[in-house]
Design an enzyme around this catalytic site. Structure first.
Site, mmCIF file in Angstrom:
data_model
loop_
_atom_site.group_PDB
_atom_site.id
_atom_site.type_symbol
_atom_site.label_atom_id
_atom_site.label_comp_id
_atom_site.label_asym_id
_atom_site.label_seq_id
_atom_site.Cartn_x
_atom_site.Cartn_y
_atom_site.Cartn_z
ATOM 1 N N ILE A 1 81.207 30.109 -7.450
ATOM 2 C CA ILE A 1 81.275 29.563 -6.134
ATOM 3 C C ILE A 1 80.201 29.014 -5.379
ATOM 4 C CG2 ILE A 1 83.747 30.279 -6.124
ATOM 5 C CD1 ILE A 1 82.899 32.547 -4.431
ATOM 6 N N GLY A 2 79.140 29.771 -5.998
ATOM 7 C CA GLY A 2 77.844 29.388 -5.132
ATOM 8 C C GLY A 2 76.679 29.784 -5.691
ATOM 9 N N THR B 1 68.605 30.330 -4.121
ATOM 10 C CA THR B 1 67.358 30.397 -4.569
ATOM 11 C C THR B 1 67.061 31.670 -5.345
ATOM 12 O OG1 THR B 1 66.432 29.048 -2.977
ATOM 13 C CG2 THR B 1 64.831 30.420 -4.442
ATOM 14 N N PHE B 2 67.871 32.864 -4.797
ATOM 15 C CA PHE B 2 67.764 34.156 -5.144
ATOM 16 C C PHE B 2 68.974 34.696 -5.719
ATOM 17 C CE2 PHE B 2 64.811 33.504 -1.805
ATOM 18 C CZ PHE B 2 63.631 33.404 -2.539
ATOM 19 N N SER C 1 73.403 34.042 -7.314
ATOM 20 C CA SER C 1 74.515 33.436 -7.755
ATOM 21 C C SER C 1 75.779 34.051 -7.166
ATOM 22 C CB SER C 1 74.654 32.828 -9.016
ATOM 23 O OG SER C 1 73.311 32.266 -9.427
ATOM 24 N N VAL C 2 76.759 33.523 -6.655
ATOM 25 C CA VAL C 2 78.110 34.193 -6.308
ATOM 26 C C VAL C 2 79.187 33.679 -7.248
ATOM 27 C CG1 VAL C 2 79.409 34.348 -4.353
ATOM 28 C CG2 VAL C 2 77.004 34.221 -3.878
ATOM 29 N N LYS D 1 77.904 38.956 -6.218
ATOM 30 C CA LYS D 1 76.710 38.383 -5.893
ATOM 31 C C LYS D 1 75.734 38.806 -6.876
ATOM 32 C CE LYS D 1 73.019 37.647 -2.241
ATOM 33 N NZ LYS D 1 72.672 37.654 -1.276
ATOM 34 N N ASP E 1 68.424 33.652 8.169
ATOM 35 C CA ASP E 1 69.082 32.305 7.438
ATOM 36 C C ASP E 1 70.381 31.887 8.083
ATOM 37 O OD1 ASP E 1 68.841 30.299 5.758
ATOM 38 O OD2 ASP E 1 69.517 31.496 3.983
#
Length: 564
Positions: free
Chosen positions: A58-59, A62-63, A65-66, A84, A171
């Site tokens: 789902i996401g 850069t650092f 993935s979800v 995550k 962020d």
């Protein structure tokens, strides 16, 4: 880090195995690439398959993935979780600091908490509750003003909570503040770039502040050429107080043989390793140094600016004679005047100055002015600026509002809204020198937002007013008395940010159709009755001076939120 992982992993005991055939589940139609990623994650962290069934990706950032996963609790209830997966090259201290932020401040006040953490070798997976949410772009066209008021209140509530613990999120953007419209739930997520204030209560953030500038991935190391090497950097640092996060500048090297390839001035761009961010301005995907010739102006005598490279230090060569030995100098004097102002190049005088190091982590379009100008002393005020940009998008109906390819263009776009004089004046307060070739007046935020959203009587005229600015805008931020000059064509800013009358008409037409489809008029949705207190809060959030910018705890007491 081991202690943090062990503490969190105990919570995973509440979960049990659920293996279920999901081939006929039509809700999750995965592409071959996503399936391959899920299988790779199962192989990297085998214990995941004993607890979770990963449904979808789902996401991706850069650092990390979800992934969306489900697990069956011992009570028999099936629950959704967000997994995550951090990239294997993440520094252990950075991972532990993110976990500590989630455990210290998470789980309340609209801040995402953490359920458990799984680790296998270099692979770390953080398990968090899953909050189903809508995309910011999807809700922007149909959101009511009352919803905007609640949305901003809960965002500032989350910021006030994390700032209380001395956490600078760094962020803040819509994709990191999840919003479920039906359940009226909110969650601030992703502390991967967080840093701590001087009095932070998160102990590991103190380590991040002290050592963050030294951490980098091997692939981001600057390329060093063979031959006679000369330390080289692109900017100069002014004698201003530095905080503990400031470190000696990153060294750059170039060879004498490369410098003699032609008579042109050489602009050296190296892939600089910056902790906690992707170098968006890098032109070399392989991470090596780039030597790019820049053609000089025909009206300038090259021999008067020609730089000779010795084994130790660069010195300024006068005249065409190059056969005589040159004596090295200590360094380029800070008061030496360059001659690249109002040109399309950067001269060797500016190139010989020391590089300035300051945190720049964040998402383009949401970075505060003090971040764009590399101010070393950054506070929680940078999160408040990002919140102000989100508020600006909500009030104007435009997202993303700022979109620039580099920091100077981003600063120029801010000037078109807040004014050049105001920007220059604010920069001086945190030790920066910003030069602008033209005087740009500040825009009235209320008029700007009303015209962009289409609630003003003279729809579209705002674009004409903004476009009256001269096409030759020059913005040069730096911390020295003779800053580096970089010419910015204002047409580039217009392409990146401004909307033409045709585009605005199309968007307004689309928005109108969306409003009709939802059977809600502008009157019902409240956009014809936006109080002045909303724009007053927006003005305080977008204060160019971080010292006077409103804090989250103060913003919650603003008259705009009266009754909440």
């Amino acid at each position: 880090m081991e202690v943090a992982l062990q503490t969190l992993q105990k919570k995973s005991d509440l979960l049990c195995v659920q293996l279920k055939d999901d081939k006929h589940d039509g809700r999750y139609k995965l592409s071959s690439e996503v399936r391959a990623d899920i299988e790779s994650l199962y192989e990297a962290v085998p214990q995941l398959s004993k607890i979770f069934q990963i449904k979808d990706k789902i996401g991706e950032g850069t650092f990390s993935s979800v992934y969306l996963a489900t697990a069956q609790l011992k009570s028999g209830v099936q629950e959704k979780f967000a997994l995550k997966h951090l990239i294997p090259t993440s520094h252990p201290i950075r991972i532990a600091a993110e976990l500590q932020c989630l455990t210290v401040a998470g789980g309340k006040e609209n801040v995402m908490g953490v359920t458990s953490c799984l680790r296998k070798g270099d692979h770390v997976v953080i398990v968090m509750p899953y909050l189903e949410h809508e995309s910011f772009v999807e809700i922007l066209g149909c959101i009511s003003f009352a919803e905007v008021r609640e949305y901003m209140f809960h965002m500032l509530k989350a910021l006030a909570h994390v700032h209380h613990f001395g956490i600078i999120h760094r962020d803040i953007k819509p994709s990191n503040f999840l919003y479920n419209r039906q359940q009226k739930k909110y969650a601030l997520v992703d502390f991967g770039l967080a840093q701590g204030t001087a009095d932070t209560q998160v102990e590991l953030l103190k380590v991040v502040n002290g050592e963050g500038q030294q951490w980098s991935c091997p692939k981001n190391k600057s390329h060093v050429t063979t031959g006679n090497k000369t330390p080289h950097s692109s900017t100069a640092a002014k004698d201003i107080p530095q905080n503990s996060s400031a470190k000696p500048p990153v060294k750059r090297s170039w060879s004498l043989a490369q410098a003699k390839q032609g008579k042109e001035s050489l602009l050296i761009n190296s892939h600089r390793s910056v902790f906690g961010e992707r170098n968006l301005n890098s032109l070399n995907p392989h991470g090596g140094a780039i030597l790019k010739p820049v053609k000089p102006s025909k009206t300038v005598d090259l021999t008067s600016r020609k730089m000779a490279v010795t084994k130790h230090k660069p010195v300024l060569a006068k005249g065409a004679a190059s056969n005589h030995s040159r004596k090295p100098t200590a360094q380029c004097p800070a008061t030496l005047i360059c001659d690249c102002y109002m040109t399309d190049r950067v001269c060797n005088v500016c190139l010989s100055r020391r590089q300035q190091v300051a945190p720049r982590a964040g998402t383009p379009g949401f970075r505060a002015p003090e971040v764009l100008t590399k101010c070393p002393n950054q506070t929680t005020a940078i999160d408040m600026w990002s919140a102000g940009v989100i508020f600006l998008s909500l009030l104007s109906g435009r997202y993303p509002f700022f979109k620039a390819s580099d920091d100077l263009i981003a600063l120029a776009q801010i000037m078109t809204i807040r004014g050049s004089k105001e920007t220059v004046r604010a920069a001086k307060t945190f030790g920066k020198s910003v030069l602008c070739s033209k005087d740009i007046p500040a825009q009235d935020l209320k008029t700007l937002c009303e015209r962009l959203r289409g609630t003003h009587s003279q729809k579209g005229s705002c674009v004409s007013e903004i476009n009256t600015v001269s096409d030759d805008l020059l913005v040069t931020p730096d911390a020295c008395t003779t800053p580096i000059k970089a010419e910015i064509s204002f047409t580039r800013c217009q392409q990146a940010q401004q909307y033409s009358l045709e585009e605005e008409a199309q968007q307004d037409s689309q928005s109108d159709s969306d409003f009709k489809g939802s059977n809600m008029s502008s009157d019902i949705r409240g956009w014809d009755r936006v109080p002045d207190t909303a724009y007053d809060l927006l003005d305080k959030l977008l204060d160019l001076n971080p010292a006077t910018r409103i804090q989250a705890s103060q913003a919650l007491l603003h008259p705009f939120f009266q009754g909440l």
